[in-house]
Design an enzyme around this catalytic site. Structure first.
Site, PDB file in Angstrom:
ATOM      1  N   SER A  40       0.827  -1.187   0.000  1.00 35.50           N
ATOM      2  CA  SER A  40       0.000   0.000   0.000  1.00 35.50           C
ATOM      3  C   SER A  40       0.869   1.247   0.000  1.00 35.50           C
ATOM      4  O   SER A  40       1.686   1.442  -0.870  1.00 35.50           O
ATOM      5  CB  SER A  40      -0.957  -0.043   1.186  1.00 35.50           C
ATOM      6  OG  SER A  40      -1.984   0.887   1.027  1.00 35.50           O
ATOM      7  N   GLU A  72      -9.286  -3.722  -4.993  1.00 33.15           N
ATOM      8  CA  GLU A  72      -8.576  -2.746  -4.179  1.00 33.15           C
ATOM      9  C   GLU A  72      -9.469  -1.617  -3.667  1.00 33.15           C
ATOM     10  O   GLU A  72      -9.241  -1.061  -2.600  1.00 33.15           O
ATOM     11  CB  GLU A  72      -7.425  -2.134  -4.987  1.00 33.15           C
ATOM     12  CG  GLU A  72      -6.306  -3.085  -5.356  1.00 33.15           C
ATOM     13  CD  GLU A  72      -5.333  -3.338  -4.220  1.00 33.15           C
ATOM     14  OE1 GLU A  72      -5.583  -2.842  -3.102  1.00 33.15           O
ATOM     15  OE2 GLU A  72      -4.339  -4.039  -4.453  1.00 33.15           O
ATOM     16  N   HIS A 115      -8.385  -4.692  -0.466  1.00 29.68           N
ATOM     17  CA  HIS A 115      -7.069  -4.132  -0.209  1.00 29.68           C
ATOM     18  C   HIS A 115      -6.516  -4.682   1.097  1.00 29.68           C
ATOM     19  O   HIS A 115      -7.189  -4.645   2.113  1.00 29.68           O
ATOM     20  CB  HIS A 115      -7.184  -2.604  -0.137  1.00 29.68           C
ATOM     21  CG  HIS A 115      -5.892  -1.910   0.071  1.00 29.68           C
ATOM     22  ND1 HIS A 115      -4.941  -1.803  -0.920  1.00 29.68           N
ATOM     23  CD2 HIS A 115      -5.365  -1.289   1.150  1.00 29.68           C
ATOM     24  CE1 HIS A 115      -3.900  -1.139  -0.457  1.00 29.68           C
ATOM     25  NE2 HIS A 115      -4.134  -0.815   0.800  1.00 29.68           N
TER      26      HIS A 115
END
Length: 548
Positions: A234, A360, A470
Site C-alpha cells: 500500500s 482494491e 485491499h
C-alpha cells in the site's frame, strides 16, 4: 493507497510465526554498534532487536525538518520492545446499516479497536535474524515498509519472525528490517512554505535515512548491505516505487531489488497543491500572524497540533483515496510527477515484483455511499480527482466506468454486493486509478528494460461487499503463505522461482503474465494482464494530464 492498519490485523497477520529451535536457549543476543552493546531478544529460531533509534527524535526544532542521522552509539541499549509509532491520523470510517455480519466483524475488530501507542519521538527500526547469524554471515536483507495511507501504521503490527522463519525453512537465511517513518502532517506537510524550506516528503526521507543506517550497521547483525531488497504494501509499496524514481533512478547502492504489494508510482502534483490544508493548520494553531509560519508550527504543543491535524479528512472520509497527506512533487525527493519521471527514464534499473488485489477499491468506497446518482458521481470526480480536467474528459471516464453493477467491484460477482447503485462503480474506479492502472503503466514502461514479475490476488473473493479487498494479500506473506516463499527466493536470488511452487514467468509487453492467487483446490494460475485495458489506458492519460 492504500494501505493499512486494518490490513494486518484484519487478517491476523501481525502475529507472525515463532518456531521452537535448538537455538532458543533464552540467552539475550547482543550486537556491538560503535561503542555500545545493543541487547535484543531470543525468540525461538530467531533473534530480534526492537526499537533501535536510527535518527535523532524529530521533536522541538527538528519537527518538520529532514531526519538527522543519529551520532555514533556510545551508550548500551536494551532493544527488547518496539518503539512507539509515529503520530497517527484519527480514522472515522462510517459503517452503514445492513452490512453482513462477517464484514461488520472485519471492520469493527480492526479499524475501531486498534490502539497503537504513538509519539513524535518515533524514528526507530527493528532487526530480526536467524539465531545462528554472525557478523560474517552476510545474509541478504529484506526491508519492510508498512502501509496505512501515509496516515497510520506501525512496525509493531508486523512480526518479522514470520519472514525469517520462512527463509530458514527454505534454507535461504534472510535478515528482516522494518522502520517507523513520519506520517500524516508530520511526514507529508505540503505548501509553498514547505517547498521553499526544502522539507517536503519527510516520511520518505525518514525511510531513506533508515536505509543509510542499514548500510552502516546491518553487517553487525549478519546482513549483507550489498544485497538489500526494499518491500512494502500500500503506502509502503508506493514508497518503494518512489525510492526507485527519486535521485534520477540512482539507488545510492542502498538496495538492489524491490517488491511492491498494492502500490506503484502514483500520479501526484506539486506540493503547493496541499496549501489549503497547511493554511488550515496554521490558522487553527494560532500561527497565522507569524512571520515564519512553518517555524511557528514547530513550537505548537503536540496535543494541540495533533487535534488540528485530526480535523482534516482521513483515508475513510468522503474523499477517501484522494489523500490529504501523501507524497507530492517537492523539487527535492520528487522533481516531477512520478509517472513523468518514469517516462523520463528516471527509474532504478533493478529487478522488481509488483501486484494488486482484485478489489482494491471496495474498502475505500464505504464512505461514499451517499453517492446514488450519476450526477453525484461526476461531482465526486470533478471535485476530488480531476478538478482541472474539462467536463467532457470526466464524462468519458464515466462511460468507461458505468453504473452497471455487474461491471463493478467486487469484480465478477454479478449483481451481488451492490450496497448502492453507485458503490461498485466507485469501487472499480478507485481501485483502478490508485492501484491497478499505475501498476500496469509501470510495467508497460519498464518490463522491456529490466526483469519484472507481476501478480494478482483473487483470494477471499467470497468476503461480502469487500471481495478480494485491499490488504487481503498480506496474510499470504505474514502467515507464511506461498507468496512468502516467492518473496524469500526473490530476496536471495533476484528471481522468485524455486522448487515446490508454480513457475512464475516474467511480465513482458508481449506476454503480460500475472501469477494469480486463487481460493480453492487450484491455488495459483498464470493469467494475462489485459483486463479493462481501454479503461486503464484512458485513466492513465487522465492522471498524467491532471495530477492531483
Amino acid at each position: 493507497m492504500l494501505f493499512w492498519r486494518p490490513v494486518l490485523v484484519l487478517l491476523g497477520t501481525y502475529c507472525g510465526l515463532v518456531a521452537t529451535s535448538p537455538f532458543n536457549n533464552n540467552v539475550a543476543p547482543t550486537v556491538t554498534l560503535d561503542n555500545a552493546t545493543i541487547t535484543g531478544v531470543a525468540s525461538g529460531s530467531v533473534n530480534k532487536w526492537l526499537g533501535i533509534p536510527f535518527a535523532l527524535p524529530p521533536i522541538g526544532s527538528l519537527r518538520f525538518q529532514l531526519p538527522t542521522p543519529i551520532p555514533p552509539y556510545n551508550t548500551n541499549y536494551s532493544a527488547t520492545a518496539y518503539g512507539p509509532a509515529c503520530p497517527q491520523q484519527a480514522l472515522t470510517l462510517p459503517i452503514p446499516p445492513g452490512l453482513p455480519a462477517e464484514t461488520l466483524d472485519y471492520l469493527t475488530n480492526t479499524i475501531y479497536n486498534i490502539v497503537i501507542p504513538s509519539a513524535e519521538d518515533c524514528l526507530t527500526l527493528n532487526v530480526v535474524v536467524p539465531a545462528d547469524a554472525t557478523p560474517e554471515s552476510n545474509f541478504p536483507v529484506v526491508v519492510w515498509i508498512f502501509g496505512g495511507g501515509f496516515e497510520t501504521g506501525a512496525t509493531s503490527l508486523y512480526d518479522g519472525s514470520a519472514i525469517v522463519n520462512k527463509a530458514i525453512d527454505l534454507n535461504l537465511p534472510t535478515v528482516y528490517v522494518s522502520m517507523n517513518y513520519r506520517l500524516t502532517a508530520f511526514g507529508f506537510l505540503a505548501s509553498e512554505e514547505v517547498k521553499q524550506a526544502g522539507v517536503g516528503n519527510l516520511g520518505l526521507q525518514d525511510q531513506r535515512q533508515a536505509m543509510r543506517w542499514i548500510q552502516q550497521y546491518i553487517s553487525a547483525f549478519g546482513g549483507d548491505p550489498t544485497k538489500v531488497t526494499i518491500w512494502g504494501e500500500s503506502a509502503g509499496a508506493i514508497s518503494v516505487a518512489l525510492h526507485m524514481v527519486t535521485n534520477g533512478g540512482d539507488t545510492e547502492e542502498l538496495f538492489r531489488a524491490a517488491f511492491m504489494e498494492s502500490g506503484s508510482p502514483i500520479p501526484v502534483g506539486d506540493i503547493t497543491h496541499g496549501q489549503g490544508y497547511y493554511d488550515f493548520i496554521v490558522n487553527q494553531t494560532g500561527c497565522a500572524g507569524s512571520s515564519d509560519t512553518l517555524d511557528c508550527l514547530r513550537d505548537v504543543p503536540y496535543d494541540t497540533l495533533m487535534d488540528v491535524v485530526n480535523q482534516t479528512p482521513n483515508l475513510f472520509s468522503y474523499q477517501s483515496l484522494a489523500f490529504v497527506w501523501l507524497p507530492r512533487v517537492d523539487g527535492v525527493f520528487l522533481t516531477a510527477n512520478p509517472q513523468d519521471l518514469v517516462l523520463q527514464g528516471s527509474v532504478a534499473n533493478i529487478p522488481f515484483i509488483t501486484g494488486d488485489c482484485d478489489d482494491e477499491g471496495t474498502l475505500f468506497s464505504l464512505s461514499s455511499l451517499n453517492i446514488t446518482m450519476d450526477s453525484q458521481f461526476q461531482e465526486f470526480l470533478q471535485t476530488y480527482w480531476y478538478p482541472n480536467a474539462p467536463i467532457p474528459a470526466v464524462q468519458q471516464l464515466m462511460e468507461y466506468y458505468p453504473e452497471d453493477i455487474t461491471r463493478g467491484s467486487p469484480f465478477n460477482t454479478g449483481p451481488l454486493n451492490a450496497l448502492t447503485t453507485q458503490f461498485k462503480r466507485i469501487a472499480a474506479f478507485q481501485g483502478d486509478t490508485v492501484f491497478q492502472a499505475p501498476r500496469r503503466f509501470f510495467l508497460e514502461q519498464r518490463s522491456d528494460q529490466q526483469n519484472t514479475w507481476a501478480f494478482l490476488s483473487k483470494r477471499l473473493k467470497a468476503v461480502s461487499i469487500l471481495g478480494s479487498f485491499h490488504t487481503s494479500d498480506l496474510s499470504n506473506v505474514y502467515n507464511g503463505g506461498d507468496m512468502a516463499s516467492y518473496l524469500v527466493r526473490f530476496v536471495n536470488n533476484l528471481d522468485p522461482n524455486g522448487v515446490g511452487d508454480l513457475t512464475w514467468p516474467k511480465w513482458t509487453s508481449n506476454s503480460p503474465n500475472l501469477l494469480t492467487f486463487l481460493d480453492g483446490l487450484i491455488p495459483q494460475e498464470i493469467t494475462q494482464d489485459t483486463y479493462r485495458a481501454e479503461e486503464m489506458a484512458y485513466m492513465t492519460n487522465m492522471s498524467l494530464q491532471y495530477p492531483i
